[in-house]
Structures are given as C-alpha cells and as structure tokens.
Write a protein that holds these residues in place. Structure first.
Motif, short mmCIF file in Angstrom:
data_model
loop_
_atom_site.label_atom_id
_atom_site.label_comp_id
_atom_site.label_asym_id
_atom_site.label_seq_id
_atom_site.Cartn_x
_atom_site.Cartn_y
_atom_site.Cartn_z
N MET A 1 0.82 -0.98 -0.13
CA MET A 1 0.01 -0.03 0.15
C MET A 1 0.91 1.38 0.24
O MET A 1 1.75 1.18 0.73
CB MET A 1 -0.74 -0.10 1.12
N LYS A 2 0.38 2.07 -0.97
CA LYS A 2 1.44 3.38 -0.94
C LYS A 2 1.23 4.35 0.14
O LYS A 2 -0.19 4.28 0.80
CB LYS A 2 0.82 4.22 -2.07
N ALA A 3 2.39 4.81 0.63
CA ALA A 3 2.32 5.54 1.99
C ALA A 3 1.42 6.96 1.59
O ALA A 3 1.43 7.46 0.67
CB ALA A 3 3.86 6.00 2.46
N ARG A 4 0.90 7.44 2.47
CA ARG A 4 0.19 8.62 2.76
C ARG A 4 1.09 9.79 2.29
O ARG A 4 2.15 9.94 2.89
CB ARG A 4 -0.62 8.93 3.98
N PRO A 8 -0.24 16.53 2.05
CA PRO A 8 -1.43 16.87 2.64
C PRO A 8 -1.43 16.75 4.12
O PRO A 8 -2.08 17.35 4.95
CB PRO A 8 -2.34 15.55 2.30
N ILE A 9 -0.52 16.09 4.59
CA ILE A 9 -0.29 16.14 6.02
C ILE A 9 0.24 17.44 6.37
O ILE A 9 -0.03 18.10 7.61
CB ILE A 9 0.85 14.82 6.62
N ALA A 10 1.10 18.03 5.69
CA ALA A 10 1.80 19.53 6.13
C ALA A 10 0.67 20.45 6.00
O ALA A 10 0.51 21.38 6.86
CB ALA A 10 2.90 19.58 5.11
N VAL A 11 -0.06 20.17 5.05
CA VAL A 11 -1.20 21.12 4.95
C VAL A 11 -2.43 21.16 6.03
O VAL A 11 -2.64 22.18 6.50
CB VAL A 11 -2.19 20.75 3.54
N GLU A 12 -2.51 19.92 6.48
CA GLU A 12 -3.33 19.72 7.64
C GLU A 12 -2.63 20.34 8.95
O GLU A 12 -3.25 20.97 9.79
CB GLU A 12 -3.71 18.02 7.90
N PHE A 45 -4.85 18.89 18.27
CA PHE A 45 -5.08 17.60 18.80
C PHE A 45 -6.00 16.60 18.04
O PHE A 45 -5.74 15.39 17.75
CB PHE A 45 -5.64 17.41 20.28
N LEU A 46 -7.10 17.18 17.25
CA LEU A 46 -8.07 16.63 16.37
C LEU A 46 -7.03 16.02 15.08
O LEU A 46 -7.19 14.78 14.64
CB LEU A 46 -8.99 17.46 15.84
N VAL A 47 -6.07 16.89 14.76
CA VAL A 47 -5.14 16.26 13.40
C VAL A 47 -4.39 15.29 13.81
O VAL A 47 -4.16 14.46 13.29
CB VAL A 47 -4.50 17.78 13.09
N LEU A 48 -3.63 15.54 14.96
CA LEU A 48 -2.67 14.82 15.60
C LEU A 48 -3.37 13.22 15.88
O LEU A 48 -2.63 12.35 15.23
CB LEU A 48 -2.01 14.90 16.92
N PHE A 49 -4.48 12.98 16.37
CA PHE A 49 -5.18 11.82 16.61
C PHE A 49 -5.49 11.21 15.15
O PHE A 49 -5.66 9.83 15.05
CB PHE A 49 -6.07 11.77 17.66
N GLU A 51 -4.13 11.70 12.34
CA GLU A 51 -2.82 11.10 11.65
C GLU A 51 -2.45 9.86 12.15
O GLU A 51 -2.19 8.87 11.27
CB GLU A 51 -1.95 12.19 11.83
N ILE A 52 -2.41 9.55 13.66
CA ILE A 52 -2.10 8.28 14.14
C ILE A 52 -3.16 7.35 13.53
O ILE A 52 -2.51 6.30 13.42
CB ILE A 52 -2.26 8.47 15.67
N GLY A 53 -4.39 7.46 13.64
CA GLY A 53 -5.30 6.58 13.15
C GLY A 53 -5.26 6.29 11.83
O GLY A 53 -4.85 4.97 11.37
N ARG A 54 -4.89 7.24 10.89
CA ARG A 54 -4.82 6.94 9.46
C ARG A 54 -3.32 6.27 9.25
O ARG A 54 -3.29 5.12 8.37
CB ARG A 54 -4.53 8.14 8.69
N TRP A 55 -2.44 6.66 9.81
CA TRP A 55 -0.88 5.92 9.58
C TRP A 55 -0.91 4.50 10.22
O TRP A 55 -0.34 3.73 9.63
CB TRP A 55 0.05 6.68 10.43
N THR A 56 -1.88 4.31 11.27
CA THR A 56 -1.62 3.03 11.89
C THR A 56 -2.45 1.93 10.78
O THR A 56 -1.83 0.97 10.53
CB THR A 56 -2.62 3.06 13.04
N ALA A 57 -3.58 2.36 10.12
CA ALA A 57 -4.00 1.63 9.04
C ALA A 57 -3.18 1.35 8.02
O ALA A 57 -3.08 0.40 7.42
CB ALA A 57 -5.49 2.55 8.76
#
Length: 734
Positions: A1-4, A8-12, A45-49, A51-57
């Motif tokens: 699976m391609k990494a995110r 977009p992460i920097a924009v967020e 914190f909303l963005v941080l959590f 991203e943790i959820g998305r990168w975990t998946a």
C-alpha cells in the motif's frame, strides 16, 4: 500500500496551527483559563489523533470505524458549544464537568485506537514495537496538558526543578539567589516560592536547591523554546518513551502473548499513576526510563559478548541514575550486577563500571560536603539506616505503597489490584520477571519504605516505587492470558470501570492527587462531608494506621484471587454478561458503603476530619508543616468555639477517652464541656499548659441519634484566646 503523501499532512498541520492561532486571538473565554487553553489546542489534537489513526491503518493496523469517529466529533462539537455557553448555564463546577466530557471522548478514542494497534504486534511481540506505541501516549499526554498545567500550578518539588531549569537556561548556574530575588518563579507560576526548609546554603550565602541538576539540564532546551509548557512537554515525551519501552520489554519476557502485553501496556500508559506524572516534573519518570533502558539491553545480552552498545545502554543508566537522585545508586548497583551476570560474568565491564559508579557516588558525597557541609545535602545517615526502623515501620510503608488510600497504587487506579493474583501466578511459575523485580528494587525499597517520606512528600501517588511500575505492568501479562473465566471477566469490568471514573476525577481535578500525610484523601473527604459520616475509616492508611490498614491487604488478596480463578459451573458466561455483572457489583458496593460507614459503631474520631462539624479553629499542625507524620494531628478549639461529632453508638453506655493539650495564652480560666447533644456529660478544667493529657470520662448512658459536642468556655480578654489542641476521641461501648 502506498504511503500517505506528506504534502496533505503538512497542509493539515498548517491548517491546525492556523486554527489554534485564530482561537487564541478570538476565543470569547477568559485569558489563562484551563478550558480556554484546551479549546485553543483542540484543532492540533484532532489532526494529531487523526493522523495516528490513518498511519496506523496504512502500516497494517486496524481501521477506525467512520461511525465511531463521527460520534466523537459530534461529542467534541457539543462540548465546545457548552464551553462557549458555560457562563449562561449556571452549573456548579461547569468547567470541570465539560473537561470530564472531553476526557470521556479521549478515553473512547484511545480504546478504539489501542484495538486498532493490535495487528501491528503480530503473533509474537516484535523486538522493536512500532512508533505508534510512543506517539499515542505522547498525544494523550499532550492533550491533557493544557487543562492540567492551567488548572493546577506546579507544586511540591516541581517549582524548584523548574526554577533550577530557569537558572541553568538563563544564568548558566544553579545558584538561585538572584532567581529568588528577581521572582523568576513568575515565569511558570503565580504563587511566590521561598527556599525549601533545609535547602543547602553555599559558603558565601548562595541559595541552592536540594534537588540535583540532571533533570533540569534535560529540560533546558525545551524550556528556552516554550517555557513551562516546553518543559512539561519534555516530561510527557519521557513518559511516553517509558510506556514504549515497557512494551518492548514485553518481548523479553512474554513474546507469545502480544494481546495481553498490549493490555498491560495500555494500563501502564493511560492509567494512574503514570498518567499523572506525564504533565509534572518529578525525577521518578526519567529514573524509571534509565532503569528500563539498561534492563532491556541486559536481557538482550543473555550470554552474548559485551560490546559498545552495552557500554552505552547499560553503562550510562548505571552512572546517570545517582546523578538524577542520590538514592537511585541503590538501583544502579543491582542493575550493574545483573548486567555482569547476563553477559557471562566478564571482568572488565564490572571493574570499570563498578569503579566509575563508586567514583560518581563518592564525588557526589564529597561535592555535597564541600559545598553544603553535608554529604547527603539535607538528610542524615541515620535516616537511611535500616536498623533504626521497626518491623511495624516496614509493614506500614510496604503495605502503604499499594493499599494506602491517598498515596498507594491501588487507591490511584484499582485495576492495579490484579497484581495480587498476578504475583501469585508468577511465584507459582517461578518467573524470572519476579526475580528481576525483586533483585532490582529490594535494596532501594528497604531504604525508602519505612521512612515518612514515602507518604509522598506532597506529591502524586506511588512516587517512591514508581520506578518499578513498568515491570509491575508486565507482571499482569500471564494473568490476562487466563481471563476466560466469568469471575475474571466480571472483575476486569468492575476494576476497569472504577479506574476510568477515578482517572477522570484525578485529571479533571489534578489537585486531588496531592494529599497531605494526614490519613485522608480529598475524594473521600468530599464524600464524607456530603454523607455526614466518616467514610474514610473504611479505607486503609499508613499515615494514620487503623483497622482497615491491616484488614484490606489479606482480605483483598484472598478475595481478588478467588474471584479471578472462580470456575464456571457449566458454560462460561458471555463476556458482555460477565462485564455487566462486574459493573453491577461495583454499583452495589458503592451503594452499600455509605450505609455501612454510618452503621458501624463510632470507636475512634480524628477531630480534624471534615465530617466533624466545627464552628471555628484550625488544624494542628498547620497544613504546610513539613513531615506532618512526626506531629500529632489535631484541631485547635478556642474559647466560644465548638465541635459536633456524628456518633453511631455501639452500645447503651460509653466511656470517652480524649487526648488533649491545653494552650494558655491568657491568665484566665478555661473549661472544656463535653455533651451528648444538649445534655452535659462532663467538664474538664486543665491546669498544665503545653502538656499532652489523656482524659477519661464516663461511662455515660447514650441516646441513639445524638451527636457528641465539645465546647470551649472561658473569658475572652483582648489578645489571643485560650484554647486546647484536641488530638482524637476514643469511644468504648458497653
């Protein structure tokens, strides 16, 4: 699976920072409030959590349910609306209620994310857990930091560590003379501080702190960048690293139980007491981190050749621990001996590191002697002499580490009560984890357990034994692997529910974790006041030993162990049903306790306790007196003041024994009247001032439902009034 993609992460991230900046400028809430700071950082914190959820998946973990995420966002939105409308709601303690709501949402997210992290551990624990096992607790600690840092200012030893940090950062020295004069404490708190009693003084009048400089040195870079919040964020990072290495150590002991190790890691990382230390400045977290780094490398050796990695990963912790705090030399010695043993008993490392450790310890003692005229700074050699303490001192201290309702591990988070059957299981299996735990901590605990300081010294719970917490967490792994019985499931549900409730209380009202060494806790005091009965006496205290102090340890050991191993009669009860049964049992106990407390005969009354109604006076000694356990606790009753004690009779007649000390401030008579309600029972006219006396009164007939009333009588000329210090009442029923 391609990494995110990173763009977009920097924009967020930029969008979240921009939103937080806008909220900091425009949010219509009072400046400096804990709720305001929480809302300001909320977008981050909303963005941080997220991203943790998305990168975990993306890395192979589970995906979070969109429905669950939508529910959390809706709850956050509702709480934001309530926060903005708080001034119009008219609710008592509305800030704390809203903060508790945010904590519930955070807990919901953490549970979902922990479950999603499970696939990353595979069928056997990896030797290097994914970075998410560091990032998730770090994000959680940062999320509670704005509330906790604002709701309660630094306390205990914290302000002094921060003041030393400030001095190192801007003066490049540890001399605090100019920092006290310039009131540099204003950079991280509003309350003025003075040198602690007994702080060392240099040969030219320099004012130093009793605390070592190693931890402040680690905080300096972040303090220069972000002030107090930067320093506290560094402590949060250390705490998250300690949580991560706890999971890493799991593969050294129980690699075949990844799911159970994940549950133990979650308890260590997200439950008290470690959660409470994540936003505070204490040496125990960095000391535990150093110990676990060394232990991890030692277990990796297992007969292999001692190389440069061992010199770094074992040698540095061994040498740095005494520099964090001199008492941690008692950890360094066993750690070095264990490394020598696991490396195949090589001579060179043990001789070199042993000599260096002796040089470090001797250097600290000589430095303290030269600068402060005391090798132990403020302590004496008699304080660390085990022979000056009795077996009772060791029993109170050792049991208090775990059972004390104010400073014990089980009182901070009841889920840790699973250690009782877990320890039995480790002993039966002759687990090396139990051997390592005893080996590494026994010399240290022998010195600190019997001392009055273990009560916390005005600090969060389990402070002096926190260094053992990661290994205690791993001790639960084999037990959790055998959780298929209905009793185990019910017990897990009940203890988890109670731990969640208390965690929300401790984080929402962080001041309630700082208890005086007077045998009480803020939470139990509030309940006792509301219920009008002494609920505290049902719970153990080593600061104020009572029957519960000695009853709880054996009873809880037997009861929790039997409940855990309770066999199923036929088929095991489904997990949901067993969980509901456990929570129902918890609610039943909560309902029964107040009635039990009010019906038990009143035998001992500590008159300074809050359930005793008072018209005036003050506690003795004053609340801020150092080492309160060395003093008799009591209440000062002056002329024209009274106490009213609710009494549950244990018979028809009572003999009253009162411990009191007369304070003569005026050459006029003084009388203490003892009444049953409005009926006078006796009068006491003391003649000897400043002498503790035991007054025995009665026996008297007693009417059910009447309070015991103590009134102080006498002339009231100008100036200080006469009074009496009332230590305690003992009621002997017949």
């Amino acid at each position: 699976m391609k990494a995110r993609p990173w763009i977009p992460i920097a924009v967020e991230a930029v969008g979240a920072l921009a939103a937080s900046t806008f909220l900091a400028l425009r949010l219509p809430l009072p400046e400096g409030g804990p709720l305001r700071d929480t809302l300001v950082f909320l977008p981050v914190f909303l963005v941080l959590f997220g991203e943790i959820g998305r990168w975990t998946a993306l890395r192979g973990g589970g995906r979070l349910s969109p429905r669950g995420t939508a529910l959390e966002l809706a709850a956050v939105g509702l709480l934001v609306v309530l926060a903005l409308a708080r001034s119009h709601l008219g609710l008592a303690r509305s800030e704390e209620v809203i903060a508790a709501g945010f904590l519930l949402v955070l807990a919901h997210r953490l549970v979902r994310q922990i479950v999603a992290l499970r696939p990353l551990l595979g069928e056997r624990l990896p030797s290097r857990p994914a970075v998410f096992f560091f990032l998730l607790p770090f994000a959680a600690y940062l999320a509670i930091l704005p509330w906790s840092a604002r709701h309660r200012q630094p306390d205990g030893d914290e302000p002094y560590y921060l003041l030393v940090t400030h001095s190192l950062a801007y003066d490049l020295d540890a001399d605090l003379t100019n920092n006290y004069a310039a009131a540099d404490w204003r950079h991280f708190m509003d309350r003025a501080i003075e040198p602690q009693p007994g702080d060392p003084v240099g040969p030219h009048g320099e004012k130093f702190s009793r605390h070592n400089e190693l931890l402040p040195m680690a905080l300096v870079p972040a303090y220069l960048l972000g002030g107090k919040l930067g320093a506290l964020a560094t402590m949060a990072a250390m705490t998250a690293a300690l949580a991560w290495i706890t999971l890493r150590l799991g593969c050294r002991y129980f690699p075949e139980h990844p799911g159970e190790a994940l549950a133990a890691w979650a308890l260590v990382a997200f439950a008290p007491p470690l959660l409470l230390y994540s936003y505070q400045v204490w040496v125990e977290v960095p000391a535990a981190l150093l110990l676990m780094v060394g232990l991890d490398r030692i277990l990796h050796l297992d007969g292999k050749r001692w190389g440069w990695k061992e010199w770094v990963a074992i040698g540095l912790p061994v040498l740095l621990l005494p520099l964090v705090k001199i008492r941690f030399v008692l950890i360094s010695g066993p750690l070095l001996a264990m490394g020598w043993w696991y490396a195949g008993k090589p001579r060179r490392p043990i001789l070199i590191l042993g000599a260096l450790l002796a040089a470090v310890a001797a250097g600290i003692l000589l430095y303290n002697q030269a600068l402060y005229s005391n090798p132990l700074k403020i302590h004496t050699w008699q304080e660390v002499d085990p022979q000056r303490y009795t077996l009772l001192d060791y029993a109170k201290g050792g049991l208090g580490f775990f059972w004390d309702s104010a400073f014990g591990l089980f009182g901070s988070a009841p889920a840790w009560g699973l250690l009782l059957p877990a320890t039995l299981l480790l002993a039966i299996r002759k687990s090396r984890l139990l051997v390592h735990l005893v080996w590494l901590t026994f010399p240290y605990l022998v010195i600190v357990a019997p001392r009055n300081e273990w009560y916390g010294g005005w600090s969060p719970p389990f402070r002096y034994a926190l260094i053992a917490l990661p290994l205690l967490g791993l001790a639960l792994v084999p037990l959790l692997a055998r959780r298929d019985r209905p009793g185990a499931r019910a017990l897990l549900a009940a203890l988890a529910a109670l731990t969640l409730i208390l965690t929300i209380v401790w984080v929402t009202v962080p001041g309630w974790t700082y208890n005086f060494a007077d045998g009480r806790t803020y939470a139990l005091d509030r309940l006792s006041e509301r219920l009008g009965t002494d609920l505290t006496r049902l719970f153990p205290s080593s600061a104020r030993p009572r029957a519960a102090t000695w009853i709880w340890p054996p009873v809880s050991l037997v009861l929790v162990s039997l409940l855990w191993w309770l066999p199923a009669r036929h088929r095991s009860r489904p997990g949901t049903a067993a969980g509901l049964a456990g929570v129902s049992a918890l609610l039943l106990v909560a309902a029964v306790l107040p009635g039990t407390a009010s019906r038990l005969p009143t035998r001992v009354v500590e008159l300074e306790d809050p359930h005793v109604w008072k018209s005036g006076g003050h506690p003795h000694p004053e609340l801020w007196v150092v080492e309160r356990t060395r003093h008799r606790g009591g209440w000062v009753l002056r002329v024209s003041e009274r106490l009213k004690v609710p009494v549950s009779p244990g018979g028809k007649r009572v003999r009253i024994r009162l411990e009191a000390e007369f304070i003569r401030n005026q050459p006029v008579p003084f009388t203490l009247e003892v009444c049953e309600g409005d009926r006078r029972l006796a009068l006491w006219r003391p003649a000897r001032p400043r002498v503790w006396e035991t007054i025995v009164l009665g026996p008297f007939e007693w009417t059910d439902g009447q309070p015991l009333v103590l009134l102080a009588h006498g002339p009231a000329p100008p100036g200080q009034l006469n009074g009496v210090i009332l230590d305690r009442l003992e009621l002997e029923w017949r």
